[in-house]
Enzyme design. Structure first.
Site, short mmCIF file in Angstrom:
data_model
loop_
_atom_site.label_atom_id
_atom_site.label_comp_id
_atom_site.label_asym_id
_atom_site.label_seq_id
_atom_site.Cartn_x
_atom_site.Cartn_y
_atom_site.Cartn_z
N CYS A 2 0.73 -1.39 0.06
CA CYS A 2 0.06 -0.07 -0.17
C CYS A 2 0.99 1.38 -0.07
CB CYS A 2 -0.91 -0.03 1.06
SG CYS A 2 -1.86 -1.50 1.46
N ARG A 27 4.78 -0.04 -6.24
CA ARG A 27 4.77 -0.68 -4.97
C ARG A 27 3.71 -1.71 -5.02
NH1 ARG A 27 6.81 1.82 -0.27
NH2 ARG A 27 5.36 0.54 1.04
N TRP A 75 -3.12 -2.70 -1.54
CA TRP A 75 -2.51 -3.86 -1.89
C TRP A 75 -3.57 -4.83 -0.76
CZ3 TRP A 75 0.14 -8.24 -0.07
CH2 TRP A 75 0.25 -9.10 -0.90
N ASN A 101 -1.38 1.80 5.98
CA ASN A 101 -0.51 0.71 5.48
C ASN A 101 -0.17 -0.32 6.41
OD1 ASN A 101 -0.49 2.24 3.14
ND2 ASN A 101 1.78 2.58 3.11
N GLY A 102 -0.23 -1.50 6.21
CA GLY A 102 0.23 -2.38 7.41
C GLY A 102 -1.08 -3.30 7.64
N GLU A 481 17.80 -17.09 -9.34
CA GLU A 481 17.43 -15.64 -9.63
C GLU A 481 16.91 -15.51 -10.96
OE1 GLU A 481 16.89 -13.04 -8.16
OE2 GLU A 481 16.88 -11.50 -9.55
N LYS A 485 13.06 -14.14 -11.88
CA LYS A 485 12.79 -12.86 -12.52
C LYS A 485 11.54 -13.50 -13.84
CE LYS A 485 14.04 -10.30 -11.42
NZ LYS A 485 14.49 -10.13 -9.92
N GLU A 488 8.06 -14.17 -12.29
CA GLU A 488 7.26 -13.04 -11.81
C GLU A 488 7.04 -12.05 -12.87
OE1 GLU A 488 9.55 -10.64 -8.86
OE2 GLU A 488 11.23 -10.52 -10.02
N HIS A 504 17.01 -36.83 -9.42
CA HIS A 504 16.05 -36.99 -7.92
C HIS A 504 14.77 -36.80 -7.97
CE1 HIS A 504 19.93 -38.59 -6.38
NE2 HIS A 504 20.49 -37.49 -6.74
N LYS A 603 6.46 -3.94 -4.53
CA LYS A 603 7.87 -3.80 -4.30
C LYS A 603 8.42 -4.03 -3.18
CE LYS A 603 11.57 -2.45 -6.28
NZ LYS A 603 12.40 -3.27 -6.77
O1 M6R Z 1 13.34 -5.12 -0.66
P1 M6R Z 1 13.80 -6.27 -0.39
O2 M6R Z 1 15.08 -6.59 -1.06
O3 M6R Z 1 13.92 -6.76 1.01
O4 M6R Z 1 12.74 -7.44 -1.12
C1 M6R Z 1 13.11 -8.66 -1.07
C2 M6R Z 1 12.20 -9.46 -2.15
O5 M6R Z 1 10.71 -9.05 -1.71
C3 M6R Z 1 12.27 -8.97 -3.48
O6 M6R Z 1 13.92 -9.49 -4.03
C4 M6R Z 1 11.52 -9.42 -4.51
O7 M6R Z 1 11.96 -11.04 -4.51
C5 M6R Z 1 11.59 -9.08 -6.03
N1 M6R Z 1 10.20 -8.93 -6.48
C6 M6R Z 1 12.46 -9.87 -6.78
O8 M6R Z 1 12.48 -9.35 -8.15
#
Ligand code: M6R
Length: 608
Positions: A2, A27, A75, A101-102, A481, A485, A488, A504, A603
């Site tokens: 949010c 975000r 959100w 927020n929260g 990673e 990428k 997501e 396995h 974000k």
């Molecule tokens: O702000 P942070 O680095 O703590 O965030 C961690 C993850 O939420 C962040 O890396 C997330 O996995 C991204 N969407 C990856 O692209």
């Protein structure tokens, strides 16, 4: 997650709120709303969906006159995305309005009590208890009501609050959810994140846990929970305003991929002095470095993947045992932490709820905590014993790229520093490795030059159902990673598999035409990887390999190759990830996905 924006001043509030909310879109959100005092009452307009809808409903703010207001992007956590659940929320007679927020963890208990006292709820949100509780405690003094609410609610919050009885004031309060206040010359602003108000001010005050603030058009007064006034000093935000804009690129993700050479350079260059690594902010003497017997790296998502890579770098170079944990696991597993353990928390936003909780867990057990963080003044930065900032600048796309790359660099420097102090590497090797780090920006630049080739290849796989990423050692961490990428941003199912683990279980999923991306940057593991590639190809996989320049023999064994320039084996992640980021980006846009704001994602994940 949010976002909150608030404005009070001489200008029309609604356009400022809408503009601020647009800067927080990255975000992640699924509804949005604003509340503006129009001279006689507070008006609220809110709606499910993108900000575009809110802009249309309010004629870009023109149909909501008034110079005081608060806004929100939601959100969904408690209650589905809907017009009703969208913030702001009113009390019954619409004299108090709140954005939040929260998560209010004890909201069910509070809701029950409020219902018993005759309050009626119209939304499914936890936030609605806050506005009714304010109503319950409000007897003409907003400060008293807010302080009482802060004492009653449990969980995390950043609130923006307006009282119709006090139309020349906005209030904001915080616990474990970011909140800043800025002065814009002809008015004052609140926000949950810097980009929302960067256009109006560079001087911000960070509201700390269990503090709140009263804003008028020309004053701001800060309070603790006992309603005592407290003083604060502003922090100057150095970010370039253009850094938070697209600057001619079609998407933030592509722009940020292209910013990596600069971000990587900005992260290492201030710390390389006369052939030495100087990390003043580490705050550790050589004796203290020598006394570290173990390192725990704790993070979420991509930041965790950088830790997975740098476990090899720390252990290989500095010969210190490293454990890498997901913050969401670490915080609940009662980790064994000794006095001589260094805990390294890695986070771009510095606000990730699980990483912050892991930091607190580590501190409560007496460990020294070093944070590697991108956002200056964020919660993790403030609560850690020491902070090493990554200099990536504002990262807007939900999928991290440049922050990821700078987190790797910060850890390479740290590992090399430890290795030098512990005398686990020689002077010559150390010097060569520094040279390799200094060459990374230009090598990343070279890889970015191949974007058309990667786009062409990506276009062949827009319809893929599953993609597998395989590697060993550091190459497995790179694969994790690359897989994140892709999934997501494109919503294609993908998995990373340690290549030795294929047989396995995962190999049963390989069928004719399945795309397998193999990463082979570690020479000592090359023959083993070739065997794994042969295994999947025999079962019909189409194999794309990412390997070091010169490994031409691979061409006999794979269908498509991307070569990366030569660097030290410990640093190959910084290069191999670039084509894989581009691959994910082009697949995502080729499939028509919202690459900068993928569905369901935020974000910074400020709730558990
Ligand atoms: O702000 P942070 O680095 O703590 O965030 C961690 C993850 O939420 C962040 O890396 C997330 O996995 C991204 N969407 C990856 O692209």
């Amino acid at each position: 997650m949010c976002g909150i924006v608030g404005y009070i001043g001489k200008e029309q509030a609604a356009p400022i709120l809408l503009d601020g909310l647009s800067k927080l879109e990255y975000r992640g959100y699924d509804s949005a709303g604003i509340a503006v005092y129009d001279g006689s009452e507070i008006k609220v307009v809110k709606s499910k969906g993108r900000l575009k809808v809110l802009n249309e409903l309010t004629h870009d703010g023109a149909s909501m006159p008034g110079t005081v207001g608060i806004g929100h992007t939601r959100w969904a956590t408690h209650g589905a995305p809907s017009d009703t659940n969208a913030h702001p929320h009113f009390n019954k007679d619409e004299s108090i309005v709140v954005v939040h927020n929260g998560i209010i963890e004890n909201y069910l208990k509070l809701k029950k009590k409020l219902i018993e006292r005759g309050y009626e709820f119209c939304s499914d949100t936890d936030t609605e208890v806050v506005v009714h509780l304010l109503d319950y405690y409000y007897h003409g003094n907003p400060l008293e009501a807010i302080a009482k609410v802060m004492h009653r609610v449990e969980g995390s919050y950043a609130f923006g609050i307006m009282f119709a009885d006090f139309p020349g004031e906005i209030y904001a309060a915080r616990k474990d959810s970011p909140l800043i206040v800025g002065s814009a010359g002809d008015g004052n602003l609140i926000a949950s994140d810097v980009p929302a108000i960067l256009r109006y001010t560079r001087s911000v005050y960070y509201i700390q846990n269990q503090e709140f603030v009263k804003l008028t058009a020309d004053s701001m007064t800060f309070y603790n929970m006992d309603e005592e006034e407290i003083t604060k000093t502003p922090t100057k935000i150095e970010w370039d305003i253009n850094a938070a804009e697209k600057g001619g690129y079609e998407h933030f993700m592509l722009k940020e991929i292209y910013e990596q050479p600069g971000a990587v350079r900005d992260t290492f260059s201030p710390r390389l002095k006369d052939g030495k690594i100087v990390i003043e902010e580490l705050g550790m003497t050589d004796e203290e470095i020598l006394s570290v017997k173990k390192i725990h790296i704790v993070a979420c998502g991509s930041a965790y993947h950088t830790g997975m890579t740098c476990k090899y770098v720390f252990e290989g170079l500095a010969r210190i045992p490293v454990e890498v944990d997901l913050a969401s696991e670490f915080r609940y597993r009662d980790p064994i932490l000794e006095k001589d353990t260094l805990v390294v928390i890695i986070s771009q936003s510095g606000e990730t709820a699980d990483s912050l909780a892991a930091l607190r867990e580590a501190k409560s057990k007496g460990s020294r905590v070093l944070a590697i963080v991108n956002v200056i003044g964020s919660s993790i930065a403030r609560e850690a014993d020491n902070v090493m900032y990554t200099w990536a600048g504002p990262e807007i796309a939900v999928a991290t790229t440049k922050a990821y790359s700078t987190q790797l660099i910060a850890q390479y420097l740290l590992a090399l520093k430890f290795a030098q102090v512990r005398e686990t590497i020689g002077e010559k090797e150390f010097g060569e490795m520094l040279t390799d780090i200094e060459r990374l920006p230009e090598q990343i630049e070279m890889l970015l030059g191949n974007k058309e080739k990667i786009q062409k290849f990506a276009n062949r796989y827009l319809g893929a159902r599953d993609v597998f990423f395989i590697g060993r050692g550091i190459d497995y961490a790179i694969s994790m990673e690359a897989s994140l990428k892709l999934k997501e941003t494109s919503y294609i199912h993908s998995e990373a598999c340690a290549a030795g683990e294929l047989k396995h279980g995962t190999i049963s999923l390989i069928e004719e035409g399945t795309l397998v991306s193999a990463v082979l940057t570690q020479d000592h593991l090359f023959p083993k990887m070739i065997s794994n590639i042969v295994e999947v190809r025999t079962r019909g996989a189409f194999v794309m390999a990412v390997t070091n320049v010169g490994n031409v023999e691979i061409e006999k064994n794979v269908d498509y190759v991307i070569y990366i320039p030569k660097t030290n084996p410990y640093f190959t992640n910084s290069l191999a990830i670039i084509p894989l980021q581009l691959f994910a980006y082009y697949i995502s846009i080729g499939r028509g996905c919202d690459v900068d704001k993928p569905r369901n994602l935020a974000k910074s994940v400020t709730v558990e």
